[in-house]
Design an enzyme around this catalytic site. Structure first.
Site, PDB file in Angstrom:
ATOM      1  N   LEU A  30       0.612  -1.156   0.000  1.00  0.00           N
ATOM      2  CA  LEU A  30      -0.104  -0.142  -0.087  1.00  0.00           C
ATOM      3  C   LEU A  30       0.911   1.084  -0.001  1.00  0.00           C
ATOM      4  O   LEU A  30       0.532   2.261  -0.786  1.00  0.00           O
ATOM      5  CB  LEU A  30      -0.967  -0.109   1.401  1.00  0.00           C
ATOM      6  CG  LEU A  30      -1.997  -1.007   1.184  1.00  0.00           C
ATOM      7  CD1 LEU A  30      -2.804  -1.112   2.613  1.00  0.00           C
ATOM      8  CD2 LEU A  30      -2.990  -0.457   0.075  1.00  0.00           C
ATOM      9  N   ARG A  33       1.769   1.755  -3.574  1.00  0.00           N
ATOM     10  CA  ARG A  33       0.857   2.328  -4.036  1.00  0.00           C
ATOM     11  C   ARG A  33       0.609   3.725  -4.075  1.00  0.00           C
ATOM     12  O   ARG A  33       0.261   4.300  -4.919  1.00  0.00           O
ATOM     13  CB  ARG A  33      -0.304   1.354  -4.113  1.00  0.00           C
ATOM     14  CG  ARG A  33      -1.677   1.703  -5.267  1.00  0.00           C
ATOM     15  CD  ARG A  33      -2.743   0.834  -4.725  1.00  0.00           C
ATOM     16  NE  ARG A  33      -3.244   1.386  -3.674  1.00  0.00           N
ATOM     17  CZ  ARG A  33      -4.518   0.988  -3.380  1.00  0.00           C
ATOM     18  NH1 ARG A  33      -4.963  -0.149  -3.942  1.00  0.00           N
ATOM     19  NH2 ARG A  33      -5.164   1.520  -2.221  1.00  0.00           N
ATOM     20  N   GLU A  34       0.574   4.166  -2.789  1.00  0.00           N
ATOM     21  CA  GLU A  34       0.227   5.493  -2.449  1.00  0.00           C
ATOM     22  C   GLU A  34       1.440   6.422  -2.336  1.00  0.00           C
ATOM     23  O   GLU A  34       1.081   7.698  -1.783  1.00  0.00           O
ATOM     24  CB  GLU A  34      -0.522   5.317  -1.180  1.00  0.00           C
ATOM     25  CG  GLU A  34      -1.964   4.441  -0.932  1.00  0.00           C
ATOM     26  CD  GLU A  34      -2.802   4.927  -2.317  1.00  0.00           C
ATOM     27  OE1 GLU A  34      -2.842   6.044  -2.639  1.00  0.00           O
ATOM     28  OE2 GLU A  34      -3.714   4.141  -2.675  1.00  0.00           O
ATOM     29  N   LYS A  35       2.463   5.919  -2.898  1.00  0.00           N
ATOM     30  CA  LYS A  35       3.593   6.990  -2.791  1.00  0.00           C
ATOM     31  C   LYS A  35       3.294   8.165  -3.601  1.00  0.00           C
ATOM     32  O   LYS A  35       2.423   8.252  -4.417  1.00  0.00           O
ATOM     33  CB  LYS A  35       4.864   6.438  -3.226  1.00  0.00           C
ATOM     34  CG  LYS A  35       4.909   5.880  -4.665  1.00  0.00           C
ATOM     35  CD  LYS A  35       6.234   5.304  -5.246  1.00  0.00           C
ATOM     36  CE  LYS A  35       5.990   4.989  -6.596  1.00  0.00           C
ATOM     37  NZ  LYS A  35       7.055   4.101  -7.098  1.00  0.00           N
ATOM     38  N   TYR A  38       0.853  11.037  -0.667  1.00  0.00           N
ATOM     39  CA  TYR A  38      -0.072  10.548   0.406  1.00  0.00           C
ATOM     40  C   TYR A  38       0.443  10.097   1.638  1.00  0.00           C
ATOM     41  O   TYR A  38       1.452   9.332   1.618  1.00  0.00           O
ATOM     42  CB  TYR A  38      -1.159   9.282  -0.172  1.00  0.00           C
ATOM     43  CG  TYR A  38      -1.780   9.706  -1.708  1.00  0.00           C
ATOM     44  CD1 TYR A  38      -2.966  10.321  -1.348  1.00  0.00           C
ATOM     45  CD2 TYR A  38      -1.275   9.598  -2.995  1.00  0.00           C
ATOM     46  CE1 TYR A  38      -3.640  10.604  -2.704  1.00  0.00           C
ATOM     47  CE2 TYR A  38      -1.731  10.106  -3.984  1.00  0.00           C
ATOM     48  CZ  TYR A  38      -3.095  10.444  -3.695  1.00  0.00           C
ATOM     49  OH  TYR A  38      -3.890  11.015  -4.979  1.00  0.00           O
TER      50      TYR A  38
END
Length: 131
Positions: A30, A33-35, A38
């Site tokens: 996660l 993915r959210e780098k 976020y």
């Protein structure tokens, strides 16, 4: 889609319980993915238990930060839609994510005018590309 902190709004969604044995792996994926803008933060969510009574749980969510170079804030819908049409990340295209989100909201009978307005604007842009 981007979550931002707002006292006046609520966010409908799904909460997943992560087995402690795989928690590190899940958060590594996660976080990847959210780098890029976020931030992972602990939040409280309200869930319905099997008997229908509400309960409040601690959870993790990813929220937009000022460091996100793609965050448009309160930009006009047309500008956000143009960005969505072009955006793609490790998990796929942003427009597909938007369409799946809108579909899930409808299936749950949830009303999110912002999401539905973005969906219409993105579909209109796509239609214009093929004419």
């Amino acid at each position: 889609m981007t979550l931002v902190r707002s006292a006046e709004q609520r966010c409908w969604g799904v909460a997943y319980r992560i087995n402690s044995q795989v928690q590190h792996q899940v958060f590594d994926q996660l976080d990847y993915r959210e780098k890029g803008g976020y931030e992972r933060e602990e939040v409280h969510v309200h869930v319905a238990s099997p008997d229908g009574s509400p309960s409040r749980l601690r959870a993790v969510a990813y929220r937009a930060s000022a460091a996100n170079p793609c965050f448009l804030g309160d930009a006009p819908i047309a500008q956000i839609a143009r960005q969505i049409v072009q955006a793609e990340g490790p998990s796929g295209t942003n427009r597909d994510y938007l369409f799946r989100l809108a579909s899930a909201l409808r299936a749950a009978k949830e009303q999110d005018n912002h999401v539905f307005e973005l969906e219409r604007a993105v579909r209109a842009l796509e239609a214009d590309q093929y004419q």
